[in-house]
Design a protein around this motif. Structure first.
Motif, PDB file in Angstrom:
ATOM      1  N   ILE A 180       0.854  -1.194   0.000  1.00 58.19           N
ATOM      2  CA  ILE A 180       0.000   0.000   0.000  1.00 58.19           C
ATOM      3  C   ILE A 180       0.887   1.240   0.000  1.00 58.19           C
ATOM      4  CG2 ILE A 180      -1.802   1.292   1.203  1.00 58.19           C
ATOM      5  CD1 ILE A 180      -2.728  -1.282   2.497  1.00 58.19           C
ATOM      6  N   GLY A 181       0.829   1.991  -1.091  1.00 60.68           N
ATOM      7  CA  GLY A 181       1.724   3.134  -1.254  1.00 60.68           C
ATOM      8  C   GLY A 181       3.059   2.656  -1.770  1.00 60.68           C
ATOM      9  N   SER A 182       3.050   2.062  -2.963  1.00 65.27           N
ATOM     10  CA  SER A 182       4.196   1.289  -3.467  1.00 65.27           C
ATOM     11  C   SER A 182       5.304   2.128  -4.070  1.00 65.27           C
ATOM     12  CB  SER A 182       3.707   0.266  -4.493  1.00 65.27           C
ATOM     13  OG  SER A 182       2.900   0.884  -5.484  1.00 65.27           O
ATOM     14  N   GLY A 183       5.152   3.441  -4.099  1.00 71.84           N
ATOM     15  CA  GLY A 183       6.238   4.300  -4.562  1.00 71.84           C
ATOM     16  C   GLY A 183       6.658   3.993  -5.979  1.00 71.84           C
ATOM     17  N   GLY A 201       1.122  -3.768  -6.056  1.00 70.68           N
ATOM     18  CA  GLY A 201       1.362  -2.469  -5.439  1.00 70.68           C
ATOM     19  C   GLY A 201       0.288  -1.488  -5.863  1.00 70.68           C
ATOM     20  N   VAL A 202      -0.091  -0.592  -4.943  1.00 75.18           N
ATOM     21  CA  VAL A 202      -1.050   0.451  -5.298  1.00 75.18           C
ATOM     22  C   VAL A 202      -0.464   1.815  -4.949  1.00 75.18           C
ATOM     23  CG1 VAL A 202      -3.100  -0.982  -5.075  1.00 75.18           C
ATOM     24  CG2 VAL A 202      -2.253   0.230  -3.072  1.00 75.18           C
ATOM     25  N   THR A 203      -0.671   2.757  -5.832  1.00 77.60           N
ATOM     26  CA  THR A 203      -0.221   4.127  -5.647  1.00 77.60           C
ATOM     27  C   THR A 203      -1.254   5.065  -6.246  1.00 77.60           C
ATOM     28  OG1 THR A 203       1.539   5.735  -6.136  1.00 77.60           O
ATOM     29  CG2 THR A 203       1.114   4.070  -7.801  1.00 77.60           C
ATOM     30  N   ARG A 233      -8.527   1.666  -0.817  1.00 81.42           N
ATOM     31  CA  ARG A 233      -9.894   1.441  -0.366  1.00 81.42           C
ATOM     32  C   ARG A 233     -10.775   0.801  -1.428  1.00 81.42           C
ATOM     33  NH1 ARG A 233      -9.988   7.452   2.255  1.00 81.42           N
ATOM     34  NH2 ARG A 233      -8.667   7.761   0.419  1.00 81.42           N
ATOM     35  N   ALA A 234     -10.293   0.805  -2.681  1.00 75.30           N
ATOM     36  CA  ALA A 234     -11.075   0.217  -3.773  1.00 75.30           C
ATOM     37  C   ALA A 234     -10.801  -1.276  -3.951  1.00 75.30           C
ATOM     38  CB  ALA A 234     -10.763   0.947  -5.084  1.00 75.30           C
ATOM     39  N   LYS A 262     -10.114  -1.635   6.716  1.00 74.24           N
ATOM     40  CA  LYS A 262      -9.856  -2.138   5.364  1.00 74.24           C
ATOM     41  C   LYS A 262      -8.719  -3.151   5.373  1.00 74.24           C
ATOM     42  CE  LYS A 262     -10.664  -2.297   0.973  1.00 74.24           C
ATOM     43  NZ  LYS A 262     -11.959  -2.779   0.453  1.00 74.24           N
ATOM     44  N   VAL A 263      -7.674  -2.873   6.142  1.00 74.44           N
ATOM     45  CA  VAL A 263      -6.572  -3.830   6.262  1.00 74.44           C
ATOM     46  C   VAL A 263      -7.099  -5.178   6.753  1.00 74.44           C
ATOM     47  CG1 VAL A 263      -4.537  -4.400   7.654  1.00 74.44           C
ATOM     48  CG2 VAL A 263      -4.708  -2.176   6.529  1.00 74.44           C
TER      49      VAL A 263
END
Length: 420
Positions: A180-183, A201-203, A233-234, A262-263
């Motif tokens: 989460i927040g994969s840069g 990864g999500v960004t 969140r999606a 959510k986690v």
């Protein structure tokens, strides 16, 4: 010199050697004369009034705009001279009143719904990618490194950080992992290659999304590591492991329950998460107003007393906590040194005002971690207490195995991404 500002500086600057030249050319001296002398000039009366009324906001603005000039030393040595005396304390009554007002109204600045979150991320992370190449390590890690020794280089320490996180995740081949927040993809690609896990990864950054997928393709790892331009969140898929590094600071205090709920929904029953975030030692407070306006809109640095209750309420278990005290100060020093060494290239990308803004940002951040009670924490979280071995030995064994593997593999050269 303005008597209120002079009185404030005289009260807090007990150690060090600070000279302040006021708009009339008069010099005021503060401190006991020890250490490196720092001499600054306030160029006009308007700047002096602004600094007196709201130094937290106006010092950074005055430095950016040229109304506050460092004539001897650097902006870092000025901040160090002041802040090593205070530890963030000794605010005047009116500064306390400003902070109290900001605390009361912070919900409006930290309401990070999906649209606001994407907008806030774009403000900082969708800058020209060449800027970050000027001062980050070869893998473009933009979070606190892990310094295993005083001899570690920035690249060493960022690689060690990835090992440290991997060991806490207790990875097994074939597991599905969410970042989460994969840069720019460095951590996810490391975990996919070293632990043979399947990474998503999500960004919210278009620039990071483009670069991370290009890196995965370049390394022929796109089948095992893909990066999505979407809000966490999606997501609906469940994962065996979740990691989040340097993203939680953007969640906002009023979204913690949403984040951890959510986690919990995303973790499998035997799943494990490791959360890496900046934190504060001294309890809940408010984001520095200058940082919030110019660097990280919507951002908030939490105290553990704000985070742990929300984890508990979500029905999750805290299985390990580690505090990294001065590691980010050392990381920021390396970034600042690198940025200043290539400052002319940054000015060519943007302009001098932008460079002064970033110099102030890096200097103020480093002094915050050295003198103002900032740190990093890593929290290991599970859904049930049987998900991990009873002792921490598995972490040490995994980290040592990865260290040996990394040593044999050697450092990868920096990747060349199209357009940079």
């Amino acid at each position: 010199m303005n008597p209120i500002l002079a009185g404030y500086l005289r009260r807090i600057v007990r150690r060090g050697a600070l000279e302040v030249v006021d708009p009339a050319g008069k010099v005021a001296v503060f401190g006991d004369g020890s250490g490196q002398k720092v001499r600054v000039r306030i160029k006009d009366a308007a700047t002096e009034r602004a600094l007196t009324a709201n130094p937290e906001m106006k010092l950074g603005e005055a430095f950016m705009d040229g109304g506050f000039v460092v004539e001897e030393g650097t902006i870092y040595t000025f901040l160090e001279t002041v802040l090593q005396n205070t530890g963030g304390a000794n605010r005047s009554w009116w500064m306390g009143a400003i902070l109290a007002y900001r605390n009361l109204t912070r919900v409006f600045r930290q309401w990070n719904n999906r649209a606001a979150a994407r907008r806030n991320v774009a403000h900082h992370y969708d800058l020209d990618g060449r800027l970050y190449s000027l001062f980050l390590d070869n893998d473009r890690q933009y979070s606190c490194a892990f310094y295993e020794s005083s001899e570690s280089t920035l690249d060493d320490a960022q690689l060690a950080k990835k090992r440290h996180l991997a060991a806490k995740l207790a990875l097994s081949p074939g597991q599905k992992l969410l970042d989460i927040g994969s840069g720019w993809g460095g951590l996810g690609l490391y975990l996919a290659s070293q632990a043979d896990v399947d990474v998503t990864g999500v960004t919210l950054s278009e620039e990071q999304h483009k670069v991370s997928n290009a890196r995965a393709a370049e390394m022929e790892m796109a089948a095992r590591a893909r990066f999505l331009l979407t809000d966490y969140r999606a997501l609906t898929q469940r994962f065996d492991r979740i990691v989040s590094v340097g993203m939680f600071e953007h969640v906002g205090r009023f979204h913690y329950a949403e984040f951890f709920n959510k986690v919990r929904n995303l973790l499998t029953d035997s799943g494990v998460m490791v959360l890496h975030s900046i934190g504060r030692f001294d309890g809940p407070s408010e984001t520095n107003s200058w940082v919030q306006k110019y660097i990280f809109p919507g951002g908030y640095i939490p105290a553990l007393s704000e985070v742990l209750p929300e984890i508990e309420k979500a029905g999750l278990l805290v299985t390990d906590i580690e505090i990294l005290r001065l590691h980010y100060a050392e990381t920021l020093r390396a970034w600042r040194d690198r940025f200043m060494a290539r400052r002319a290239e940054a000015a060519a990308l943007y302009d001098e005002r932008f460079c002064r803004m970033w110099e102030f940002y890096l200097a103020a951040s480093e002094t915050a971690f050295r003198y103002q009670g900032m740190m990093n924490f890593q929290i290991q979280i599970t859904r049930n207490q049987h998900a991990l071995p009873m002792t921490r030995d598995y972490m040490f064994r995994a980290e040592e195995a990865l260290r040996a593997r990394d040593s044999r593999a050697g450092q990868r050269p920096p990747l060349k991404i199209a357009g940079e």
